[in-house]
Design a protein around this motif. Structure first.
Motif, mmCIF file in Angstrom:
data_model
loop_
_atom_site.group_PDB
_atom_site.id
_atom_site.type_symbol
_atom_site.label_atom_id
_atom_site.label_comp_id
_atom_site.label_asym_id
_atom_site.label_seq_id
_atom_site.Cartn_x
_atom_site.Cartn_y
_atom_site.Cartn_z
ATOM 1 N N GLY A 126 0.793 -1.218 0.000
ATOM 2 C CA GLY A 126 0.000 0.000 0.000
ATOM 3 C C GLY A 126 0.828 1.272 0.000
ATOM 4 O O GLY A 126 1.734 1.443 -0.805
ATOM 5 N N GLU A 127 0.520 2.141 0.949
ATOM 6 C CA GLU A 127 1.178 3.440 1.045
ATOM 7 C C GLU A 127 2.375 3.423 1.995
ATOM 8 O O GLU A 127 2.874 4.483 2.379
ATOM 9 C CB GLU A 127 0.173 4.496 1.525
ATOM 10 N N ALA A 128 2.823 2.251 2.389
ATOM 11 C CA ALA A 128 3.941 2.155 3.332
ATOM 12 C C ALA A 128 5.211 2.759 2.734
ATOM 13 O O ALA A 128 5.491 2.614 1.538
ATOM 14 C CB ALA A 128 4.189 0.702 3.715
ATOM 15 N N LEU A 129 5.974 3.436 3.581
ATOM 16 C CA LEU A 129 7.296 3.909 3.197
ATOM 17 C C LEU A 129 8.280 2.753 3.359
ATOM 18 O O LEU A 129 8.111 1.898 4.225
ATOM 19 C CB LEU A 129 7.719 5.076 4.091
ATOM 20 N N THR A 130 9.307 2.728 2.524
ATOM 21 C CA THR A 130 10.281 1.645 2.601
ATOM 22 C C THR A 130 11.651 2.174 2.997
ATOM 23 O O THR A 130 12.003 3.317 2.717
ATOM 24 C CB THR A 130 10.395 0.885 1.268
ATOM 25 N N VAL A 131 12.417 1.323 3.641
ATOM 26 C CA VAL A 131 13.724 1.696 4.170
ATOM 27 C C VAL A 131 14.789 1.622 3.086
ATOM 28 O O VAL A 131 14.856 0.649 2.321
ATOM 29 C CB VAL A 131 14.106 0.750 5.332
#
Length: 234
Positions: A107-112
């Motif tokens: 979804g809209e999750a930010l990634t590292v």
């Protein structure tokens, strides 16, 4: 860019002195011994495997956490991918920011994206990920015996690095591609070692680079960074 300090319960008070939001690592294994409000939650695979997603969201709301970092290293990828999707959906409903590793992106999750680059270009790495990423500051301290076709080395303790700098007093250089300091030396066996490491200046430059690309957050581990925090400039 907002800097977030990840800290254990024992470290949280000392970390808070620097004024950054705290990512509470108390949630790596359990809900026990946590009473603080505000900041972020760091959720580890051990706790996720035995906790329903709605329990996590309820805890975030109860503690007024702004964000949730899913730190699932070492867990079962398939089951945790499904879990991350459920958590991310619930977080979206309650305006809670979610950060995951790239392999768990949903979804809209930010990634590292890690700052710990020892080959190539950090700028290109960040640019490829776009502004939906979060910079994870990994404090470099690597000993890479040469030749090293894979660019792999051994992580050194800060004590070992300081000992090398003090005893050999090498000429040090700054890589504009890696945004890190480095030097070389030959050991008693005539093997050349490439030493790459971070200091306050290199970390400051990495943070400014990420900020310039529009990354909204950077995460640092307090235990790794506490001796440099007062010197970092963004």
């Amino acid at each position: 860019m907002q800097i977030i300090l990840a800290a254990t319960p024992d470290e949280a008070a000392a970390a808070a002195v620097y004024g950054y939001p705290i990512a509470h690592m108390a949630y790596y294994k359990s809900f026990e011994s946590h009473s603080q409000s505000g900041g972020w939650m760091v959720l580890g695979a051990p706790l996720a495997s035995v906790t329903e997603p709605d329990e996590i969201i309820n805890e975030c709301r109860r503690r007024n956490f702004d964000g949730l970092i899913l730190d699932f290293e070492g867990g079962d990828r398939q089951s945790l991918s499904n879990y991350a999707a459920q958590v991310a959906e619930l977080c979206g409903q309650h305006n809670i920011i979610v950060v995951t590793e790239k392999k768990y992106q949903v979804g809209e999750a930010l990634t590292v994206v890690s700052s710990g680059v020892v080959s190539g270009s950090l700028k290109q790495k960040i640019a490829r990920r776009g502004n939906n990423a979060v910079l994870e500051i990994v404090r470099l301290s690597q000993d890479i015996p040469l030749p090293a076709p894979q660019g792999r080395g051994i992580t050194m303790s800060r004590e070992r690095l300081d000992a090398l700098l003090n005893s050999r007093k090498p000429a040090t250089f700054f890589s504009s591609e890696l945004l890190a300091r480095y030097f070389t030396f030959k050991d008693d066996g005539d093997i050349t070692h490439f030493i790459i490491y971070d200091d306050a200046e290199s970390i400051s430059k990495k943070l400014r680079l990420a900020s310039g690309f529009g990354l909204p957050y950077a995460v640092m581990l307090y235990s790794e960074m506490k001796d440099l925090l007062g010197q970092i400039e963004v």
